[in-house]
Scaffold this active site. Structure first.
Site, PDB file in Angstrom:
ATOM      1  N   HIS A 238      -1.587  -0.382   2.579  1.00 50.60           N
ATOM      2  CA  HIS A 238      -3.005   0.020   2.562  1.00 50.60           C
ATOM      3  C   HIS A 238      -3.465   0.528   3.923  1.00 50.60           C
ATOM      4  CE1 HIS A 238      -3.995  -1.412  -1.518  1.00 50.60           C
ATOM      5  NE2 HIS A 238      -3.076  -2.342  -1.289  1.00 50.60           N
TER       6      HIS A 238
ATOM      7  N   ASP B 263      -0.793  -7.350   0.934  1.00 52.42           N
ATOM      8  CA  ASP B 263      -0.487  -7.215  -0.484  1.00 52.42           C
ATOM      9  C   ASP B 263      -0.027  -5.800  -0.825  1.00 52.42           C
ATOM     10  OD1 ASP B 263      -0.337  -8.772  -2.768  1.00 52.42           O
ATOM     11  OD2 ASP B 263      -2.189  -7.967  -3.592  1.00 52.42           O
ATOM     12  N   GLU B 264       0.635  -5.668  -1.965  1.00 50.16           N
ATOM     13  CA  GLU B 264       1.027  -4.382  -2.545  1.00 50.16           C
ATOM     14  C   GLU B 264       1.782  -3.499  -1.540  1.00 50.16           C
ATOM     15  OE1 GLU B 264      -2.129  -3.420  -6.006  1.00 50.16           O
ATOM     16  OE2 GLU B 264      -2.882  -3.082  -3.988  1.00 50.16           O
ATOM     17  N   VAL B 265       2.794  -4.057  -0.921  1.00 49.99           N
ATOM     18  CA  VAL B 265       3.610  -3.300   0.036  1.00 49.99           C
ATOM     19  C   VAL B 265       4.689  -2.539  -0.735  1.00 49.99           C
ATOM     20  CG1 VAL B 265       5.043  -3.419   2.091  1.00 49.99           C
ATOM     21  CG2 VAL B 265       3.177  -5.075   1.781  1.00 49.99           C
TER      22      VAL B 265
END
Length: 554
Positions: free
Chosen positions: A288, A348-350
Site C-alpha cells: 500500500h 497487510d496485503e503484501v
C-alpha cells in the site's frame, strides 16, 4: 446505552451562556475543562442555551463545604423552594423553545414568569489530571442523578465527566407541543470495551479537515473514543511530512489543496482531545505504498519482466539498509507528531509478485536462508519496523494479514481483524487470542459497504466475544472499529453513509452484551437520527418515517 446524544463541549457552551457563578477553588482540573470546552467551535445549530442553570464544580472533598446556591450565584434569579406556594404548569411551546429549558416546569401563570425548577448541575471529578490526552487506560465511567432540586454528575476522570455530560444532554426530550423535559433518573454507566473506534480513509479520496472535525463531533455524540486515521495509501500521500516534504509534493492528488499540513494535524488532534477521542495514525507498509515512490526514489522494489526492469514498482524494498534509515526518520517524526501511545503500522496485503521477480531480492533471500518463502522476508521487514517504532516508546497495531502469513511479531502487538480467510471472523478472533495477542475487531463493521434495507441491524447484532475460547482469550479483545474505506466515499456522501449506522457499532462496543433488543434500538437510533438532522448533520434515514425538523420544526 445509546441515547439521543449531544456533544458535551457544546452543552457546556449552552450552559455557560447564563453562567454567573464563581468556580470554587481548588479546581485545577475543572478550570482546565472549562477553558478547554469554551475554546470549542460554536458552528453547530442547536436548541437554545440552558439559561438560568447553575453549573457547580468541585473535586472530591469539596462537596460538604459548598456554600448555598444563592451565595454561589447571587446574580441568578432565585426560584422559590416552596412548591405549595405556586401551581406547576408546563411551559408553553414557544417559550419553552426560547428558554431552551430542559426541565420545562414553570411557576404560576398568574406570576407570568417562567423559571426552571431544576437549577443546578453539580459536576464532581475525583482525579484532577485532565491536561493530557486520553489513552487506552482512561476511566470513562460516571454516575448521573437528576432531580428537581439538583442534578449531580460524578466521575473518576475528566473523560468520564465528558461521557456523563453527553448523557445528561441525551436525557432531554420534547413533547408534541415543543416543551422540553428532563426526567428524574439515576444512571451508573461505563463502557464495555476500552477501544471504540472509527476509521476514515483519507488517501483514496481526500477529506477536508472540516469533514474530519464534523465526524469527530458525531463520534463524541456516540461515545466513540478512537479516531483511526488511515491517512496515506496507494492512491495518494496527503500527509505533509517535515522530514520528507517530497512525499506529499509528489504523492498527493494536489500538493497545494489536498494535503494535511502540520497545523491541520495539530488541529485534528486537539479537537479530538477536547472530545475525549484518541487519534491513532496509520502509515501502512510494506504494501500500500505506491504513492510513496515518486517522493522517495529507491524506496520501492523495482519489478522485473524476465531479466529487465518492467518500469513498475512493488512494495517497499526490504533488502536495503537505506529503507530502514528512511523508516527510522519518518517514524521519528510520526511518533512526535501523534501523541497517542499506539501507531497503526498496517502490514497487510503484501503482494510478493514483484519481490519474486527482482534478482536482487532473490539473492538476498538466498543469503538469509529464506529459500522461496517470501513470508519470511515479510517477517524480516516487520520485525525491523517494530524495533524502530518501539525505540521511540510507541506501541503498535497491525492488520491480521501478517499474522495469517505466520509473520513473527512482538508479543505486545495488537492484531486488527478485518477479513475472513479460513472461516468466519469468529475463528480468526479465536486464533489471534489463542496465540496470546490482543485483538481489535472490524470484519463485520465495514460501513463503506451498503445494501438495500436496514443493514444497521447486522452491525448491531454482532457479538465481539462470540468465539470459542477461554475467558483469558476473551479478555484479550480490547474493542473494535467501524471502518469507512474511501474507494467510493468522499466528502459528498461520507456523513449519510456513516450516520446513524455507526451508532449501532458504538452501542455494541459501549453497552452490556445483554442490550440487544432490535425494536428498542431502532426507536432510539431513529430518534438519534432526528437529533442529528436538527444539528445540521445529514444522517440518512433508517426506514420510513419523518423528523419534525424536516418541515421547519425544532
Amino acid at each position: 446505552m445509546l441515547h439521543s446524544p449531544q456533544h458535551a463541549c457544546l452543552l457546556f457552551e449552552e450552559l455557560l451562556e447564563g453562567f454567573s457563578c464563581h468556580v470554587l477553588p481548588p479546581l485545577k482540573c475543572i478550570l482546565i475543562l472549562l477553558s478547554s470546552l469554551k475554546a470549542c467551535s460554536n458552528k453547530h445549530t442547536l436548541q437554545p442555551g440552558l439559561e438560568q442553570m447553575e453549573v457547580l464544580f468541585h473535586t472530591t472533598g469539596c462537596r460538604d463545604s459548598l456554600p448555598k446556591p444563592d451565595l454561589l450565584c447571587p446574580d441568578l434569579p432565585q426560584v422559590s423552594r416552596d412548591r405549595s406556594a405556586r401551581q406547576q404548569v408546563p411551559c408553553k411551546a414557544g417559550l419553552g423553545r426560547r428558554l431552551g429549558n430542559p426541565c420545562s416546569v414553570c411557576v404560576t401563570e398568574d406570576a407570568r414568569s417562567w423559571e426552571p425548577l431544576c437549577t443546578e448541575l453539580l459536576v464532581s471529578v475525583a482525579t484532577p489530571h485532565c491536561d493530557g490526552f486520553p489513552d487506552m487506560d482512561s476511566v470513562e465511567s460516571y454516575k448521573l442523578s437528576t432531580s428537581e432540586e439538583l442534578s449531580l454528575l460524578s466521575a473518576e476522570s475528566i473523560w468520564g465527566a465528558l461521557r456523563g455530560l453527553e448523557t445528561f444532554s441525551q436525557l432531554v426530550w420534547r413533547d408534541e407541543a415543543g416543551t422540553f423535559y428532563l426526567n428524574r433518573t439515576d444512571i451508573v454507566d461505563f463502557p464495555r470495551f476500552a477501544h471504540r473506534g472509527l476509521l476514515l480513509d483519507t488517501s483514496r479520496h481526500y477529506l477536508p479537515v472540516r469533514a474530519i472535525l464534523e465526524t469527530l463531533d458525531v463520534m463524541a455524540y456516540n461515545k466513540l473514543n478512537v479516531f483511526h486515521w488511515h491517512i496515506v495509501d496507494d492512491p495518494s500521500f496527503p500527509y505533509e511530512s517535515t522530514a520528507f516534504p517530497e512525499l506529499s509534493r509528489k504523492g498527493a492528488y494536489n500538493p497545494a489543496t489536498h494535503v494535511y499540513t502540520a497545523n491541520d494535524v495539530k488541529l485534528v488532534i486537539e479537537y479530538a482531545r477536547l472530545r475525549g477521542i484518541r487519534v491513532i495514525s496509520e502509515f501502512d507498509t510494506p504494501g500500500h505504498t505506491h504513492s510513496w515512490g515518486p517522493g522517495a526514489p529507491g524506496l520501492l522494489t523495482p519489478c522485473y519482466a524476465g531479466s529487465v526492469p518492467s518500469g513498475s514498482y512493488g512494495p517497499v524494498n526490504p533488502t536495503l539498509n537505506a529503507t530502514y534509515w528512511f523508516m527510522n526518520e519518518l517514524f521519528r517524526e510520526v511518533s512526535s507528531v501523534f501523541p497517542d501511545f499506539y501507531l497503526h503500522l498496517g502490514g497487510d496485503e503484501v503482494d510478493f509478485t514483484c519481490w519474486r521477480s527482482n534478482p536482487e531480492v532473490q539473492a538476498f533471500m538466498q543469503k538469509m536462508g529464506f529459500g522461496q518463502d517470501y513470508t519470511r522476508l515479510e517477517s524480516f521487514y516487520i520485525q525491523r519496523l517494530l524495533d524502530i517504532v518501539s525505540s521511540y516508546g510507541k506501541g503498535y497495531v497491525v492488520w491480521q494479514g501478517g499474522f495469517d502469513n505466520g509473520v513473527r511479531v512482538k508479543p505486545d502487538t495488537i492484531i486488527h481483524v478485518w477479513r475472513e480467510n479460513a472461516g468466519a471472523y469468529q475463528q480468526e478472533m479465536a486464533r489471534v487470542t489463542k496465540a496470546g495477542y490482543q485483538a481489535l475487531l472490524s470484519a463485520p463493521w465495514y460501513l463503506n459497504r451498503i445494501s438495500y434495507g436496514q443493514d444497521w441491524q447486522a452491525a448491531y447484532e454482532v457479538e465481539p466475544l462470540a468465539f470459542e475460547g477461554s475467558p483469558e482469550q476473551r479478555a484479550l479483545v480490547i474493542g473494535g472499529e467501524a471502518c469507512m474505506w474511501g474507494e467510493y466515499v468522499d466528502v459528498t456522501n461520507l456523513t449519510p453513509r456513516l450516520w446513524p449506522r455507526a451508532g449501532a457499532v458504538a452501542e455494541r462496543l459501549w453497552s452490556n452484551e445483554t442490550v440487544r433488543d432490535l425494536q428498542d434500538a431502532y426507536a432510539r437510533l431513529a430518534g438519534f437520527r432526528c437529533t442529528l438532522l436538527r444539528r445540521g448533520v445529514q444522517a440518512q434515514p433508517l426506514f420510513t418515517g419523518f423528523c419534525d425538523v424536516e418541515y421547519g420544526g425544532s
